[in-house]
Design a protein around this motif. Structure first.
Motif, short mmCIF file in Angstrom:
data_model
loop_
_atom_site.label_atom_id
_atom_site.label_comp_id
_atom_site.label_asym_id
_atom_site.label_seq_id
_atom_site.Cartn_x
_atom_site.Cartn_y
_atom_site.Cartn_z
N UNK A 466 0.77 -1.50 0.15
CA UNK A 466 -0.49 -0.07 -0.04
C UNK A 466 0.89 1.37 0.50
N UNK A 467 0.51 2.54 -0.20
CA UNK A 467 1.27 3.71 -0.46
C UNK A 467 1.49 3.86 0.93
N UNK A 468 0.66 3.58 2.37
CA UNK A 468 1.45 3.81 4.04
C UNK A 468 2.82 2.59 3.69
N UNK A 469 2.78 1.26 3.56
CA UNK A 469 4.24 0.15 3.79
C UNK A 469 4.96 1.05 2.30
N UNK A 470 4.89 1.71 2.18
CA UNK A 470 6.01 2.34 1.33
C UNK A 470 6.68 3.43 1.05
N UNK A 480 10.56 5.05 4.58
CA UNK A 480 10.32 4.23 3.91
C UNK A 480 10.74 3.09 2.78
N UNK A 481 9.78 2.57 2.19
CA UNK A 481 10.72 1.96 1.17
C UNK A 481 10.26 1.33 0.09
N UNK A 482 10.09 3.23 -0.68
CA UNK A 482 9.48 2.67 -2.18
C UNK A 482 9.32 1.58 -3.33
N UNK A 483 10.44 0.94 -3.28
CA UNK A 483 10.84 0.02 -4.28
C UNK A 483 10.77 -1.79 -3.36
N UNK A 484 9.70 -1.86 -2.71
CA UNK A 484 8.79 -2.59 -2.16
C UNK A 484 8.68 -3.87 -3.27
N UNK A 485 8.23 -4.67 -3.51
CA UNK A 485 7.43 -5.35 -4.80
C UNK A 485 6.47 -6.60 -4.19
N UNK A 486 5.75 -6.89 -4.55
CA UNK A 486 3.81 -7.99 -4.56
C UNK A 486 4.46 -9.43 -4.17
#
Length: 680
Positions: A466-470, A480-486
């Protein structure tokens, strides 16, 4: 759990003596809205219907009335494989389905994906059920045509469609504590008309709670003295409109509008964990507004299309106060926050009957999610935007009259379009990224005979961060980690479902399933250098966790003549964290079950006793906070003096059990309720 299993052993030996099943009273106005059903309808006559053989569980409007379930979270508790999750610090009710959380099992309303764009969740206790025809939960098999993020299944809330010329219903109810002081009330009305080529329906409801009572044996704490639960008020108001056009037998075009306004308070922590910070939170607004368009049309003699278009908006405001007076906001943890989120998108599904014994379909989905946030008053607005695209193909092949084969594949793409970072009062952009996933599903449905069916389903599905996750700093404690994958899950399920017939009746229905899921690239919080955060200890979400979910479900419904009905469902669930066995699985009781016994005295009286049981669960990964197992019971009587009128009275948590889903956030004690219903 033994208490739940024992009645089943009493019922099974007398099944052969049962008479035809009791004929349930007609439901209230309307049929289910077929265009809102998530699983596609079988077109080829030789194909076995997946909904009759899969572990798709359904709560009907009759079930919701029988057990006085007025919101979606309460209704889902009736089903096997589903467990309530209480996010006590936020005062939100979510669910787990076979160990998958609410972000991994998305919510749909009439086939439209619904969630708060920022964190992927939605408080299910805010979604009322007064205008709902049914709620279905797909588990082992979920059509890939439903769209992205169905890692662990899907929940679909289906509204009503009027079936007669003029229909109407209304109701009013109240709840009371042990001293018979009114603690809550609710009122609703639905009116519909079906004029052949067009139909319309209007619904409205109000649900208001001043407080809920705690169990009598609650021991007072610094922030809770017992009796009436502190800061537990809420109000939910809902309006629903539906206008449909049916120019011919093949085409249907429907416009729907939902408006839900709410306000709620969050009861403070009342446990004994010294490390849990007490929050003094109130939500002056928790609002949702939605516009939907559903259509089903025949484009050609052999080509049909199903179209969905939608716009959802979510607005909420949160106040974090200094203390239990809820009057000042001066301390470091006090703040004001406003979210203004919206989503828009659509999907088109194409199907053809050109191929004998095949039912091929193609679906394309597009969705834009926008999160807008203002922190303390005077700060600039932060804006985040994601775009999601999904393309899926699926076929059902009736190989023989007894065997149907399923196969599907889909491709999902998530792309970040905007992400604002607030740095010293100035907006700076985050790094943007995209991620994609391929989902696969295959299965076989087999009918041993007319009364015994089996299934074997295998799948590989995904869920996007989600947006919060990243992008969330989590109040200065995370990077934050914008590069999170599915996240991905590879699973298999095998199951059986059957009926036992005596004469012309069906006195016994049963089902059982075993399942196993391996979850890879699961998102987990990892400790990092404390110097990277302003409020250490510091962590970052990464795709590093691997776990295995496995378990079994069973359910049984027995009709004893026309007068008695007994039901039992049970779920066993075990979760292994392969990445770090010392981390506890959260909010996943190993054993859970629900049972009821109803006694029908003609068409006038109905008496129902029910029980819910959960084993203990962990509320944090190190095991310091956990809740004990519990059994709660309820009783209800319904009297129908005239066909149009029904009077009800009952009690929930009859034994006044002190229990919680989240340690320190206790559930209501003994609560009495009454309700009057009218229908035309």
């Amino acid at each position: 759990m033994k208490a739940l299993l024992f009645p089943a052993t009493l019922c099974l030996p007398v099944v052969s003596l049962c008479l035809p099943a009791h004929a349930e009273p007609d439901s209230d106005i309307g049929d289910r809205f077929e265009l809102g059903v998530l699983e596609p309808v079988v077109v080829q006559g030789d194909a076995i219907d997946i909904n009759q053989t899969s572990t798709q569980s359904t709560v009907t409007d009759e079930d919701m009335r029988r057990f006085n379930r007025t919101d979606v979270s309460q209704a889902l508790e009736l089903l096997p494989g589903v467990n309530t999750v209480m996010m006590g610090g936020r005062g939100e009710r979510l669910i787990n389905v076979r160990g998958f959380d609410s972000r991994q099992v998305p919510l749909f309303i009439d086939g439209i994906p619904v969630y708060v764009p920022y964190d992927g969740n939605i408080d299910l206790s805010r979604l009322t059920t007064y205008d709902v025809a049914e709620i279905s939960v797909s588990k082992g098999y979920t059509s890939l045509l439903a769209g992205p993020n169905t890692l662990g299944g899907a929940i679909n809330v289906v509204g009503r469609r009027p079936r007669r010329g003029t229909e109407a219903e209304a109701g009013y109810g109240m709840s009371f504590d042990d001293r018979f002081s009114r603690s809550a009330w609710d009122s609703y009305a639905n009116v519909g008309t079906n004029q052949g080529r067009w139909y319309a329906q209007v619904g409205g409801s109000i649900r208001d709670q001043d407080y809920f009572p705690l169990a009598g044996d609650f021991a007072p704490t610094a922030n809770e003295d017992g009796g009436r639960r502190e800061n537990s008020q809420y109000t939910d108001r809902k309006l629903s409109l539906r206008l449909g056009f049916t120019p011919n037998a093949a085409d249907e075009y429907v416009f729907s509008y939902y408006k839900q306004d709410g306000e709620k308070q969050t009861p403070p922590y009342a446990g004994d964990d010294a490390n849990t910070r007490v929050r003094f939170w109130q939500w002056p607004r928790y609002d949702k507004e939605s516009f939907y368009f559903n259509a089903n049309t025949r484009l050609h003699e052999h080509l049909r299309a199903r179209l969905r278009l939608y716009h959802d908006s979510f607005e909420n405001s949160l106040r974090s106060y200094d203390d239990a007076t809820y009057g000042t906001m001066n301390r470091p943890y006090a703040f004001h926050s406003t979210y203004d989120d919206y989503s828009w998108g659509g999907s088109v599904e194409l199907g053809t009957d050109l191929f004998e014994r095949h039912d091929p379909r193609l679906a394309v989905h597009y969705k834009t999610d926008v999160h807008r946030e203002v922190g303390d008053l005077g700060e600039p607005e932060q804006r985040f935007e994601d775009r999601t695209v999904s393309v899926g193909v699926e076929d059902r092949f009736a190989a023989t009259d007894r065997l149907t084969l399923l196969a599907g594949i889909s491709y999902d793409l998530l792309r970040g379009e905007q992400a604002d970072n607030l740095v010293n009062g100035t907006i700076e952009p985050f790094e943007l990224a995209s991620t994609s996933a391929v989902n696969l599903q295959a299965g076989a449905l087999f009918a041993f005979n007319d009364h015994l069916k089996g299934r074997l389903i295998a799948s590989k599905r995904s869920r996007y961060p989600t947006i919060k996750d990243r992008y969330s700093f989590r109040m200065g404690s995370a990077l934050p980690n914008p590069d999170l994958d599915a996240e991905t899950s590879t699973g298999v399920e095998a199951g059986l479902a059957g009926d036992l017939l005596v004469g012309t009746g069906t006195p016994l229905h049963w089902g059982a399933a075993v399942f196993r899921n391996e979850i890879d690239d699961s998102i987990q919080s990892i400790a990092i250098d404390n110097g990277l955060c302003t409020s250490p200890p510091c962590s970052q979400l990464r795709n590093v966790a691997e776990s295995v979910l496995r378990g079994a479900e069973a359910e049984l419904t027995v009709n004893l003549g026309h007068a008695w009905q007994y039901h039992l469902n049970y779920t066993y669930l075990h979760r292994d964290n392969r990445s770090d066995p010392d981390l506890r699985a959260l909010d996943t009781p190993r054993h859970s079950g629900f049972t009821y016994l109803s006694w029908f005295l003609g068409d006038t009286w109905t008496f129902t006793g029910s029980a819910r049981a959960d084993s203990g669960r962990y509320n944090d990964s190190d095991g310091t906070r956990q809740t004990a197992g519990f059994v709660t019971t309820g009783l209800k009587a319904a009297w129908r003096p005239l066909p149009q009128w029904q009077l009800e009275a009952g009690v929930d948590n009859l034994g006044d059990k002190l229990y919680a889903y989240d340690e320190g956030y206790y559930e209501p004690g003994r609560t009495y309720f009454t309700k009057v219903r009218w229908r035309y």
